[in-house]
Motif scaffolding. Structure first.
Motif, PDB file in Angstrom:
ATOM      1  N   PHE A   1      -0.002  32.050  -3.348  1.00  0.00           N
ATOM      2  CA  PHE A   1       0.049  32.390  -4.822  1.00  0.00           C
ATOM      3  C   PHE A   1      -1.266  31.714  -5.300  1.00  0.00           C
ATOM      4  CE2 PHE A   1       0.848  30.186  -9.171  1.00  0.00           C
ATOM      5  CZ  PHE A   1       1.082  31.637  -9.687  1.00  0.00           C
ATOM      6  N   ILE A   2      -1.924  30.757  -4.753  1.00  0.00           N
ATOM      7  CA  ILE A   2      -3.293  30.019  -4.955  1.00  0.00           C
ATOM      8  C   ILE A   2      -4.254  30.783  -4.665  1.00  0.00           C
ATOM      9  CG2 ILE A   2      -3.749  28.772  -2.876  1.00  0.00           C
ATOM     10  CD1 ILE A   2      -4.316  26.185  -4.821  1.00  0.00           C
ATOM     11  N   ARG A   3      -4.247  31.834  -3.818  1.00  0.00           N
ATOM     12  CA  ARG A   3      -5.256  32.658  -3.243  1.00  0.00           C
ATOM     13  C   ARG A   3      -5.783  33.543  -4.479  1.00  0.00           C
ATOM     14  NH1 ARG A   3      -3.224  35.370   2.426  1.00  0.00           N
ATOM     15  NH2 ARG A   3      -3.368  33.356   3.747  1.00  0.00           N
ATOM     16  N   HIS A   4      -5.081  33.790  -5.609  1.00  0.00           N
ATOM     17  CA  HIS A   4      -5.306  34.604  -6.682  1.00  0.00           C
ATOM     18  C   HIS A   4      -6.265  33.682  -7.531  1.00  0.00           C
ATOM     19  CE1 HIS A   4      -2.236  37.838  -6.467  1.00  0.00           C
ATOM     20  NE2 HIS A   4      -1.330  36.638  -6.147  1.00  0.00           N
ATOM     21  N   PHE A   5      -6.544  32.611  -7.438  1.00  0.00           N
ATOM     22  CA  PHE A   5      -7.400  31.658  -8.171  1.00  0.00           C
ATOM     23  C   PHE A   5      -8.837  31.506  -7.373  1.00  0.00           C
ATOM     24  CE2 PHE A   5      -2.856  31.347  -9.383  1.00  0.00           C
ATOM     25  CZ  PHE A   5      -3.272  31.119 -10.780  1.00  0.00           C
ATOM     26  N   ALA A   6      -8.845  32.015  -6.146  1.00  0.00           N
ATOM     27  CA  ALA A   6      -9.951  31.440  -5.415  1.00  0.00           C
ATOM     28  C   ALA A   6     -11.439  31.985  -6.106  1.00  0.00           C
ATOM     29  CB  ALA A   6      -9.928  31.987  -4.239  1.00  0.00           C
ATOM     30  N   THR A   7     -11.288  33.351  -6.532  1.00  0.00           N
ATOM     31  CA  THR A   7     -12.618  33.869  -7.229  1.00  0.00           C
ATOM     32  C   THR A   7     -13.061  32.925  -8.584  1.00  0.00           C
ATOM     33  OG1 THR A   7     -11.402  35.406  -8.525  1.00  0.00           O
ATOM     34  CG2 THR A   7     -12.191  36.052  -6.611  1.00  0.00           C
ATOM     35  N   LEU A   8     -12.002  32.183  -9.052  1.00  0.00           N
ATOM     36  CA  LEU A   8     -12.579  31.408 -10.316  1.00  0.00           C
ATOM     37  C   LEU A   8     -13.277  29.878  -9.765  1.00  0.00           C
ATOM     38  CD1 LEU A   8      -9.374  31.531 -12.355  1.00  0.00           C
ATOM     39  CD2 LEU A   8     -11.296  33.067 -12.558  1.00  0.00           C
ATOM     40  N   THR A   9     -12.587  29.232  -8.438  1.00  0.00           N
ATOM     41  CA  THR A   9     -13.273  28.375  -8.040  1.00  0.00           C
ATOM     42  C   THR A   9     -14.383  28.618  -7.499  1.00  0.00           C
ATOM     43  OG1 THR A   9     -11.609  28.031  -6.222  1.00  0.00           O
ATOM     44  CG2 THR A   9     -11.001  26.880  -8.158  1.00  0.00           C
ATOM     45  N   ASP A  10     -14.606  29.598  -6.817  1.00  0.00           N
ATOM     46  CA  ASP A  10     -15.655  29.998  -6.022  1.00  0.00           C
ATOM     47  C   ASP A  10     -17.044  30.034  -7.112  1.00  0.00           C
ATOM     48  OD1 ASP A  10     -14.478  29.945  -3.557  1.00  0.00           O
ATOM     49  OD2 ASP A  10     -14.152  32.384  -3.622  1.00  0.00           O
ATOM     50  N   ALA A  11     -16.560  30.628  -8.178  1.00  0.00           N
ATOM     51  CA  ALA A  11     -17.689  30.759  -9.128  1.00  0.00           C
ATOM     52  C   ALA A  11     -18.033  29.594 -10.194  1.00  0.00           C
ATOM     53  CB  ALA A  11     -17.377  31.920 -10.334  1.00  0.00           C
ATOM     54  N   ASP A  12     -16.961  28.558 -10.224  1.00  0.00           N
ATOM     55  CA  ASP A  12     -17.145  27.556 -10.953  1.00  0.00           C
ATOM     56  C   ASP A  12     -16.859  26.207 -10.149  1.00  0.00           C
ATOM     57  OD1 ASP A  12     -17.189  25.629 -13.124  1.00  0.00           O
ATOM     58  OD2 ASP A  12     -15.405  26.276 -14.114  1.00  0.00           O
ATOM     59  N   PRO A  13     -17.932  25.399  -9.690  1.00  0.00           N
ATOM     60  CA  PRO A  13     -17.599  24.280  -9.067  1.00  0.00           C
ATOM     61  C   PRO A  13     -16.832  23.101  -9.840  1.00  0.00           C
ATOM     62  CG  PRO A  13     -19.793  24.369  -9.643  1.00  0.00           C
ATOM     63  CD  PRO A  13     -19.220  25.769  -9.776  1.00  0.00           C
ATOM     64  N   GLY A  14     -16.642  23.437 -10.996  1.00  0.00           N
ATOM     65  CA  GLY A  14     -16.393  22.339 -12.095  1.00  0.00           C
ATOM     66  C   GLY A  14     -14.821  22.594 -12.142  1.00  0.00           C
ATOM     67  N   LEU A  15     -14.192  23.627 -11.549  1.00  0.00           N
ATOM     68  CA  LEU A  15     -12.717  24.110 -11.582  1.00  0.00           C
ATOM     69  C   LEU A  15     -12.028  23.354 -10.492  1.00  0.00           C
ATOM     70  CD1 LEU A  15     -10.361  25.367 -12.960  1.00  0.00           C
ATOM     71  CD2 LEU A  15     -11.080  27.521 -11.885  1.00  0.00           C
ATOM     72  N   VAL A  16     -11.020  22.820 -10.689  1.00  0.00           N
ATOM     73  CA  VAL A  16     -10.225  22.630  -9.601  1.00  0.00           C
ATOM     74  C   VAL A  16      -8.733  23.189  -9.767  1.00  0.00           C
ATOM     75  CG1 VAL A  16      -8.819  20.900  -8.244  1.00  0.00           C
ATOM     76  CG2 VAL A  16     -11.177  20.417  -8.752  1.00  0.00           C
ATOM     77  N   VAL A  17      -8.164  23.954  -8.922  1.00  0.00           N
ATOM     78  CA  VAL A  17      -6.844  24.657  -9.026  1.00  0.00           C
ATOM     79  C   VAL A  17      -5.674  23.845  -8.179  1.00  0.00           C
ATOM     80  CG1 VAL A  17      -5.283  26.691  -9.121  1.00  0.00           C
ATOM     81  CG2 VAL A  17      -7.797  26.714  -9.856  1.00  0.00           C
ATOM     82  N   VAL A  18      -4.661  23.337  -8.664  1.00  0.00           N
ATOM     83  CA  VAL A  18      -3.716  22.827  -7.989  1.00  0.00           C
ATOM     84  C   VAL A  18      -2.260  23.521  -8.021  1.00  0.00           C
ATOM     85  CG1 VAL A  18      -2.251  20.579  -7.671  1.00  0.00           C
ATOM     86  CG2 VAL A  18      -4.700  20.335  -8.520  1.00  0.00           C
ATOM     87  N   ALA A  19      -1.894  23.906  -6.857  1.00  0.00           N
ATOM     88  CA  ALA A  19      -0.771  24.614  -6.872  1.00  0.00           C
ATOM     89  C   ALA A  19       0.541  23.958  -6.078  1.00  0.00           C
ATOM     90  CB  ALA A  19      -0.930  26.009  -6.204  1.00  0.00           C
ATOM     91  N   PRO A  20       1.286  23.254  -6.732  1.00  0.00           N
ATOM     92  CA  PRO A  20       2.401  22.713  -6.217  1.00  0.00           C
ATOM     93  C   PRO A  20       3.623  23.875  -5.763  1.00  0.00           C
ATOM     94  CG  PRO A  20       2.716  22.512  -8.484  1.00  0.00           C
ATOM     95  CD  PRO A  20       1.240  23.285  -8.225  1.00  0.00           C
ATOM     96  N   GLU A  21       4.350  23.385  -4.551  1.00  0.00           N
ATOM     97  CA  GLU A  21       5.323  24.193  -4.148  1.00  0.00           C
ATOM     98  C   GLU A  21       6.808  23.798  -4.427  1.00  0.00           C
ATOM     99  OE1 GLU A  21       4.509  26.748  -0.539  1.00  0.00           O
ATOM    100  OE2 GLU A  21       6.050  25.238   0.423  1.00  0.00           O
ATOM    101  N   GLY A  22       7.620  24.817  -4.791  1.00  0.00           N
ATOM    102  CA  GLY A  22       8.833  24.410  -4.885  1.00  0.00           C
ATOM    103  C   GLY A  22       9.649  23.677  -3.854  1.00  0.00           C
ATOM    104  N   LEU A  23      10.460  22.781  -4.096  1.00  0.00           N
ATOM    105  CA  LEU A  23      10.879  21.952  -3.190  1.00  0.00           C
ATOM    106  C   LEU A  23      12.089  22.611  -2.157  1.00  0.00           C
ATOM    107  CD1 LEU A  23      11.412  18.602  -5.155  1.00  0.00           C
ATOM    108  CD2 LEU A  23       9.752  19.121  -3.453  1.00  0.00           C
ATOM    109  N   SER A  24      12.502  23.829  -2.543  1.00  0.00           N
ATOM    110  CA  SER A  24      13.604  24.432  -1.671  1.00  0.00           C
ATOM    111  C   SER A  24      12.884  25.664  -0.964  1.00  0.00           C
ATOM    112  CB  SER A  24      14.891  24.474  -2.452  1.00  0.00           C
ATOM    113  OG  SER A  24      15.383  23.579  -2.979  1.00  0.00           O
ATOM    114  N   ARG A  25      13.088  25.743   0.186  1.00  0.00           N
ATOM    115  CA  ARG A  25      12.457  26.953   1.077  1.00  0.00           C
ATOM    116  C   ARG A  25      13.738  27.720   1.585  1.00  0.00           C
ATOM    117  NH1 ARG A  25       9.126  23.236   3.125  1.00  0.00           N
ATOM    118  NH2 ARG A  25       7.262  22.776   1.842  1.00  0.00           N
ATOM    119  N   PHE A  26      13.280  29.091   1.851  1.00  0.00           N
ATOM    120  CA  PHE A  26      14.659  30.076   2.418  1.00  0.00           C
ATOM    121  C   PHE A  26      14.034  31.100   2.932  1.00  0.00           C
ATOM    122  CE2 PHE A  26      14.097  31.059  -2.035  1.00  0.00           C
ATOM    123  CZ  PHE A  26      14.026  32.452  -1.877  1.00  0.00           C
ATOM    124  N   TYR A  27      14.782  31.663   3.833  1.00  0.00           N
ATOM    125  CA  TYR A  27      14.359  33.071   4.360  1.00  0.00           C
ATOM    126  C   TYR A  27      14.492  34.087   3.388  1.00  0.00           C
ATOM    127  CZ  TYR A  27      13.540  30.861   8.880  1.00  0.00           C
ATOM    128  OH  TYR A  27      13.272  30.051   9.980  1.00  0.00           O
TER     129      TYR A  27
END
Length: 223
Positions: free
Chosen positions: A43-69
């Motif tokens: 999911f966080i890969r969608h935001f990489a172009t933003l942080t690459d262009a702006d060093p003053g931006l940090v994106v934090v992507a938490p993950e849901g606590l339950s995983r499943f197949y």
């Protein structure tokens, strides 16, 4: 005699991903919550172009606590996704992820300046997640983005009204979204209006996904 249900608090590890380095020079922090069946690493890969262009931006992507197949496979190589909650023991799951997100936000924002602008973005199931979280968060964001998702229908109206007071809200949705129809988007717009906020509505040509041009537009609008 029927079995009695009990709960016990335990310590566990929660996973999140981050783009950019937190420092006193950080001007913006985005907390972005994925949708049902997604993993934060992708999911966080969608935001990489933003942080690459702006060093003053940090994106934090938490993950849901339950995983499943997502799909079972004989060799154990099936795709894995995460969810924030299900209908089973839902109130406990909400308590758990609200506590987790508050702890993560506290640790993140302790590193940056008090003037750092915070955007909270929830996609699909993540929209309901961030809505419930912000109603009990220990900070107030500069903006809330609900992307292809909505406030949870069971959210207390008075609590929602308090949350939305003077909070800019942006609703985003693809014009061919498989899960959010035009009537659903309009219903959400009217709901936010009843809470006392006139939301910004952004649409793009696409389905139930994030969109690079709209993300860039959201980033540009924070300056």
């Amino acid at each position: 005699m029927p079995a009695q249900e009990h709960h016990i608090a335990v310590t566990r590890s929660a996973r999140y991903f981050q783009l950019g380095a937190l420092s006193a020079e950080t001007r913006q922090v985005w907390f972005v919550c994925h949708g049902y069946g997604q993993l934060a690493a992708y999911f966080i890969r969608h935001f990489a172009t933003l942080t690459d262009a702006d060093p003053g931006l940090v994106v934090v992507a938490p993950e849901g606590l339950s995983r499943f197949y997502l799909r079972e496979s004989a060799n154990g190589q099936g795709r894995v996704g995460a969810t924030w909650m299900t209908r089973e023991d839902r109130l406990t799951e909400i308590e758990d992820y609200v506590g987790y997100l508050n702890q993560l936000a506290e640790a993140t924002l302790a590193v940056v300046s008090a003037n750092t602008r915070v955007t909270v973005l929830g996609f699909s199931q993540g929209a309901a997640t961030v809505s419930r979280w912000l109603a009990r968060a220990r900070f107030r964001p500069a903006r809330l983005v609900l992307w292809a998702g909505a406030f949870p229908p069971d959210m207390d109206f008075q609590v929602a009204t308090q949350l939305m007071r003077n909070l800019p809200v942006t609703l985003v949705c693809g014009d061919n979204d498989e899960f959010v129809k035009p009537a659903d988007l309009e219903e959400q717009r009217q709901f936010v209006r009843r809470l006392g906020v006139e939301p910004e509505v952004l649409q793009f040509a696409g389905k139930h996904t994030l969109h690079a041009d709209v993300l860039r537009q959201l980033h540009a609008s924070t300056f």
